[in-house]
Design an enzyme around this catalytic site. Structure first.
Site, short mmCIF file in Angstrom:
data_model
loop_
_atom_site.label_atom_id
_atom_site.label_comp_id
_atom_site.label_asym_id
_atom_site.label_seq_id
_atom_site.Cartn_x
_atom_site.Cartn_y
_atom_site.Cartn_z
N HIS A 162 -96.72 69.73 94.75
CA HIS A 162 -97.28 69.06 93.53
C HIS A 162 -98.91 68.74 93.82
O HIS A 162 -99.65 68.65 92.78
CB HIS A 162 -96.57 67.69 93.23
CG HIS A 162 -95.15 67.70 93.03
ND1 HIS A 162 -94.56 68.43 91.92
CD2 HIS A 162 -94.19 67.44 94.10
CE1 HIS A 162 -93.25 68.50 92.11
NE2 HIS A 162 -92.87 67.99 93.28
N HIS B 281 -104.42 61.83 97.89
CA HIS B 281 -103.97 63.30 97.45
C HIS B 281 -105.11 63.43 96.21
O HIS B 281 -105.64 62.57 95.78
CB HIS B 281 -102.70 63.38 97.07
CG HIS B 281 -102.07 62.28 96.05
ND1 HIS B 281 -101.45 60.98 96.44
CD2 HIS B 281 -102.48 62.44 94.64
CE1 HIS B 281 -101.30 60.35 95.19
NE2 HIS B 281 -101.70 61.05 94.33
N HIS C 137 -105.67 65.27 92.06
CA HIS C 137 -105.00 65.90 90.74
C HIS C 137 -106.03 66.69 90.20
O HIS C 137 -107.34 65.98 90.18
CB HIS C 137 -104.73 64.61 89.84
CG HIS C 137 -103.53 63.93 90.48
ND1 HIS C 137 -102.27 63.88 90.17
CD2 HIS C 137 -103.66 62.73 91.08
CE1 HIS C 137 -101.51 63.11 90.63
NE2 HIS C 137 -102.46 62.18 91.28
N HIS D 205 -106.71 60.02 94.70
CA HIS D 205 -105.96 59.09 94.56
C HIS D 205 -105.79 58.37 96.35
O HIS D 205 -105.35 59.33 97.21
CB HIS D 205 -104.57 58.89 93.98
CG HIS D 205 -104.46 59.09 92.49
ND1 HIS D 205 -103.46 59.71 91.86
CD2 HIS D 205 -105.61 58.57 91.86
CE1 HIS D 205 -103.61 59.59 90.65
NE2 HIS D 205 -104.96 59.05 90.59
N THR E 170 -97.79 57.86 89.23
CA THR E 170 -98.01 58.84 88.05
C THR E 170 -97.19 60.03 88.36
O THR E 170 -97.09 61.13 87.38
CB THR E 170 -99.46 59.35 87.99
OG1 THR E 170 -99.71 60.00 89.10
CG2 THR E 170 -100.46 58.12 87.74
N THR E 171 -96.24 60.11 89.36
CA THR E 171 -95.08 61.27 89.51
C THR E 171 -93.82 60.46 89.56
O THR E 171 -93.85 59.02 89.96
CB THR E 171 -95.41 61.90 90.81
OG1 THR E 171 -95.23 61.00 91.82
CG2 THR E 171 -96.71 62.58 90.88
S1 BO1 Z 1 -99.94 58.31 92.40
O1 BO1 Z 1 -101.07 57.80 93.16
O2 BO1 Z 1 -99.41 57.34 91.44
N1 BO1 Z 1 -100.33 59.71 91.82
C1 BO1 Z 1 -98.55 58.53 93.34
C2 BO1 Z 1 -97.36 59.03 93.22
C3 BO1 Z 1 -96.15 58.82 93.85
C4 BO1 Z 1 -96.19 58.42 95.36
C5 BO1 Z 1 -97.54 57.68 95.94
C6 BO1 Z 1 -98.60 57.85 94.81
N2 BO1 Z 1 -95.66 58.62 96.54
C7 BO1 Z 1 -94.03 59.03 95.87
C8 BO1 Z 1 -93.50 59.92 96.89
C9 BO1 Z 1 -92.20 59.86 97.01
C10 BO1 Z 1 -91.55 58.83 97.14
C11 BO1 Z 1 -92.10 57.76 96.08
C12 BO1 Z 1 -91.29 56.55 96.05
O3 BO1 Z 1 -93.40 57.70 96.42
O4 BO1 Z 1 -94.39 60.95 96.93
O5 BO1 Z 1 -91.71 60.90 97.90
O6 BO1 Z 1 -90.21 58.84 96.79
O7 BO1 Z 1 -91.38 55.69 97.25
ZN ZN Z 2 -101.81 60.61 92.25
#
Ligand code: BO1
Ligand code: ZN
Length: 262
Positions: free
Chosen positions: A64, A98, A100, A123, A205-206
């Site tokens: 992703h 990471h 976007h 982020h 956001t995921t």
């Molecule tokens: S973000 O910064 O909002 N785009 C963001 C999105 C997802 C995660 C961290 C920051 N982490 C996710 C991991 C998943 C895990 C989930 C809950 O956190 O990618 O593998 O399941 O712990």
């Molecule tokens: Zn992010």
């Protein structure tokens, strides 16, 4: 299902498979200086941001995004943040960073600021030190702080991105990872001015979209060249290109957004 995609159709399906994605505190949102409440917040304090991140640092294609995981084999103190809009005495340690980005210049960032969608947003994900890992922290509303950094196109390369960009071509395909070829500091990836920031309560956001994130968004963008952004744009997970890996805007609902006033 664990899989999720970013197409319009795919994003509509998120809420079916991940119930939290239909909550009332979702991210990203559109931010504006006029609608934000100006507050005399303390400065955001960043500790260890000028130190090189501990080696080895892995750059990974998650399917992703591209991710730099900060692991701590030597059990040294990792960079952390406190102050700002964060609860007193709460410290948040870096977990990973990471990106976007978009396939075109007029899209890519997740947040929008004063009507502008930037071509990329980084982020830097931090975990509350009272929780042992990211997965644990994701169960508590004070679990995570994410710093959001916008990128803006310019002609010249951003030297601070050299290490990351030069290794991107080695992570074509999901789960491909390599050791970062040269060390990096977090300070070199931040805008020069972190005195002003927007802040609000939101979510990952995921999927699974946990509503556990205090967002801190810097309005000053960091530069990136066309050549450098194009290397992000050429990344694929083996099936689809990663570009346009941003979530659609979410309703602000009853929330307030804040901006630090000096
Ligand atoms: S973000 O910064 O909002 N785009 C963001 C999105 C997802 C995660 C961290 C920051 N982490 C996710 C991991 C998943 C895990 C989930 C809950 O956190 O990618 O593998 O399941 O712990
Ligand atoms: Zn992010």
């Amino acid at each position: 299902g664990r899989h999720f995609g970013y197409s319009k159709r795919d994003q509509h399906i998120w809420v079916k498979n991940f119930k939290l994605c239909s909550g009332k505190l979702q991210s990203p949102i559109s931010l504006s200086s006029f609608k934000s409440v100006a507050l005399p917040l303390p400065a955001l304090e960043v500790i260890g941001y000028h130190d090189f991140l501990p080696n080895p640092l892995y750059l990974k294609n998650s399917g992703h995004s591209v991710v730099i995981n900060v692991n701590n084999h030597l059990r040294k103190e990792l960079p952390y943040i406190f102050g700002g809009s964060l609860d007193a005495n709460q410290e948040y340690e870096i977990d990973h960073l990471h990106f976007h980005w978009g396939a075109k210049n007029n899209r890519g960032s997740e947040h929008i600021l004063n009507g502008i969608r930037y071509p990329m947003e980084m982020h830097i994900v931090h975990r509350n030190k009272i929780y042992s890992n990211l997965s644990n922290a994701s169960n508590y509303k004070n679990g995570l702080v994410v710093l959001g950094i916008f990128f803006q196109l310019q002609e010249e390369d951003n030297e601070s991105l050299h290490s990351i960009v030069s290794d991107l071509m080695c992570v074509q395909g999901i789960n491909r990872a390599i050791k970062l070829s040269s060390p990096i500091t977090l300070a070199s990836l931040l805008p020069k001015n972190i005195d002003i920031f927007y802040t609000y309560k939101g979510s990952l956001t995921t999927p699974p979209c946990n509503e556990v994130v205090t967002w801190i968004i810097f309005p000053t963008p960091v530069p990136i060249s066309f050549t450098q952004l194009n290397k992000f744009r050429s990344l694929s997970n083996g099936k689809d290109m990663l570009a346009d890996n941003f979530r659609k805007l979410q309703n602000i609902g009853l929330r307030k957004t804040y901006v630090r006033r000096l």
